[in-house]
Design an enzyme around this catalytic site. Structure first.
Site, PDB file in Angstrom:
ATOM      1  N   ASP A   1       0.827  -1.210   0.000  1.00  0.00           N
ATOM      2  CA  ASP A   1       0.000   0.000   0.000  1.00  0.00           C
ATOM      3  C   ASP A   1       0.862   1.260   0.000  1.00  0.00           C
ATOM      4  OD1 ASP A   1      -2.887   1.115   0.618  1.00  0.00           O
ATOM      5  OD2 ASP A   1      -1.515   2.210   1.939  1.00  0.00           O
TER       6      ASP A   1
ATOM      7  N   TYR B   1       2.633   9.798  -0.326  1.00  0.00           N
ATOM      8  CA  TYR B   1       3.767   9.249   0.438  1.00  0.00           C
ATOM      9  C   TYR B   1       5.109   9.558  -0.243  1.00  0.00           C
ATOM     10  CZ  TYR B   1       0.065   6.371   2.591  1.00  0.00           C
ATOM     11  OH  TYR B   1      -1.084   5.932   3.207  1.00  0.00           O
TER      12      TYR B   1
ATOM     13  N   LYS C   1      -2.973   5.794  -4.284  1.00  0.00           N
ATOM     14  CA  LYS C   1      -4.113   6.685  -3.994  1.00  0.00           C
ATOM     15  C   LYS C   1      -3.906   8.072  -4.594  1.00  0.00           C
ATOM     16  CE  LYS C   1      -3.879   4.651   0.657  1.00  0.00           C
ATOM     17  NZ  LYS C   1      -2.459   4.447   0.910  1.00  0.00           N
TER      18      LYS C   1
ATOM     19  N   HIS D   1      -7.852   9.148  -1.862  1.00  0.00           N
ATOM     20  CA  HIS D   1      -7.223   9.134  -0.541  1.00  0.00           C
ATOM     21  C   HIS D   1      -8.071   9.839   0.524  1.00  0.00           C
ATOM     22  CE1 HIS D   1      -2.904   9.082   1.326  1.00  0.00           C
ATOM     23  NE2 HIS D   1      -3.795   8.847   2.238  1.00  0.00           N
TER      24      HIS D   1
END
Ligand SMILES: NC(=O)c1ccc[n+]([C@@H]2O[C@H](COP(=O)([O-])OP(=O)(O)OC[C@H]3O[C@@H](n4cnc5c(N)ncnc54)[C@H](OP(=O)(O)O)[C@@H]3O)[C@@H](O)[C@H]2O)c1
Length: 295
Positions: free
Chosen positions: A43, A48, A77, A111
Site C-alpha cells: 500500500d 507518500y 491513492k 485518498h
C-alpha cells in the site's frame, strides 16, 4: 495468507504492507524485504512520495524470481491536489503507473473525501475500463459519505474503503454499514502508530502472553477475525516477519470481547470533519498544485 473476495470478484490478501512514512532511501529495500517475507499486498500513495521506490522494490523482487506480477496486489491513492477535476485525476493516474513501472495498478483509491471526488472517480472508472486498474476504492470516507457516494456516482460501487481502525477506534457501526453496502473495509494504522502506549497496554499484553504472541500480532489477528483487510508498516525486517505470522492462531470470543473494552470511539489521529483539518487539506491543494482551479 487469507484472501478476501471483493464485490467485483477480485481477490485481495487480508494482510498487507504499508509504506507511509518510509523514506525514499529506505522504501525499495523495505518493499523487497516485505515481498521476500511473503507480503503480496503493498500500500502506497501519491502523497507518500515513494511510488517510484515502491516500483523499484517490486521490479527487483520480480527479477529475482521471488514473485510474479500477477501474485502482487499493489495499491496507490490520488491525493487532494489530484482530485480537483477529471483531467488532473487522469494525469495523476498515468503518472502513478509510470512511477510504479506497472502496466496496471490493482487498487486505486481516492485518498480523502474532499474535492471533485465524482470527476476523479470517473477518471478512475475510465482507467479501469482500459485495463489500467483492477479495483477502485475510497479512503477516509465515513459511513454517511460512503453511502452518499455509492448512491450518487455513475461509475460503480467502490470495492474498498480504507479507514483508520485500531483498538482505540474500533468502528463497529461503520463496519456494519460497509457490510450492508458490500464495501470491504481495510484498516490503516492498526497499531495507531503506537500511540497511547498501544504496545504496552496491560489488556493487550495479558492476551499476548496467553497466546505466546506479541501485542502487534494480537492486534493484527483481532482485525483479521473482524474480517477487515489490514495494513501494517514496519521498516524492520524482523517486525515485518513478526507481523506476518498471524495466521497460525485464533483469538477466543472472550478475548475478542475483552479487546472491545479498549474502544474510545474516536480517532487516535484526527477528525476528518474538523474545520482546521479540512482547511489543512485544502491548503495542500494550493501548495502542491499552484494555480489549480478550486471548486
Ligand atoms: N489511507 C490513509 O489515510 C492512511 C493513513 C495512514 C496509514 N495508511 C496506510 O496504513 C499503513 C499502516 O499504518 P501506519 O504506518 O500509519 O501505522 P501502524 O502500522 O499502525 O504503525 C506503524 C508503527 O508501528 C511500529 N511497528 C510496526 N510493527 C511493530 C511491531 N511488531 N512491534 C513494535 N512496533 C511495531 C513501526 O515502527 P518501525 O517501522 O520502526 O518498526 C511504526 O512506528 C500505512 O503504512 C499506510 O500504507 C493509510
Amino acid at each position: 495468507m487469507n484472501y478476501i473476495t471483493l464485490n467485483n470478484e477480485e481477490k485481495i490478501p487480508q494482510l498487507g504492507f504499508g509504506v507511509y512514512q518510509i523514506s525514499k532511501e529506505e522504501t525499495a529495500q523495505a518493499v523487497y524485504e516485505a515481498i521476500k517475507i511473503g507480503y503480496r499486498l503493498i500500500d502506497t500513495a501519491i502523497a507518500y512520495d515513494n511510488e517510484e521506490e515502491v516500483g523499484d522494490g517490486i521490479q527487483r523482487a520480480i527479477k529475482e524470481g521471488l514473485v510474479t506480477r500477477e501474485e502482487l496486489c499493489i495499491t496507490t491513492k490520488l491525493f487532494v491536489h489530484n482530485v480537483v477535476n477529471y483531467e488532473e485525476a487522469t494525469k495523476a493516474i498515468h503518472a502513478s503507473l509510470t512511477r510504479l513501472k506497472l502496466d496496471y495498478i490493482d487498487i486505486f483509491l481516492l485518498h480523502q473525501p474532499y474535492g471533485d471526488i465524482y470527476g476523479a472517480w470517473r477518471a478512475l472508472g475510465l482507467a479501469q475500463k482500459e485495463g489500467k486498474i483492477k479495483s477502485l476504492g475510497i479512503s477516509n470516507f465515513d459511513s454517511a459519505k460512503m453511502i452518499e457516494f455509492v448512491k450518487m456516482n455513475d461509475v460503480g460501487i467502490p470495492q474498498i474503503n480504507q479507514i483508520e481502525i485500531n483498538p482505540w477506534y474500533q468502528r463497529e457501526e461503520d463496519i456494519v454499514w460497509h457490510q450492508k453496502y458490500n464495501v470491504q473495509v481495510e484498516a490503516w494504522a492498526p497499531f495507531a502508530e503506537g500511540r497511547q502506549g498501544l504496545f504496552t497496554n496491560p489488556i493487550l499484553l495479558k492476551i499476548a502472553q496467553k497466546y505466546k504472541k506479541s501485542v502487534a500480532q494480537i492486534v493484527l489477528r483481532w482485525l483479521i477475525q473482524r474480517n477487515s483487510v489490514v495494513l501494517a508498516k514496519s521498516i524492520r525486517p524482523e517486525r515485518m516477519k513478526e507481523n506476518f505470522e498471524v495466521f497460525d492462531f485464533c483469538l477466543s470470543d472472550e478475548d475478542m470481547k475483552e479487546i472491545t473494552s479498549l474502544d474510545q470511539q474516536q480517532s487516535a489521529f484526527f477528525d476528518h470533519h474538523n474545520p482546521e483539518m479540512v482547511e489543512w487539506f485544502m491548503d495542500r491543494i494550493e501548495n502542491l498544485q499552484p494555480g489549480a482551479k478550486r471548486w
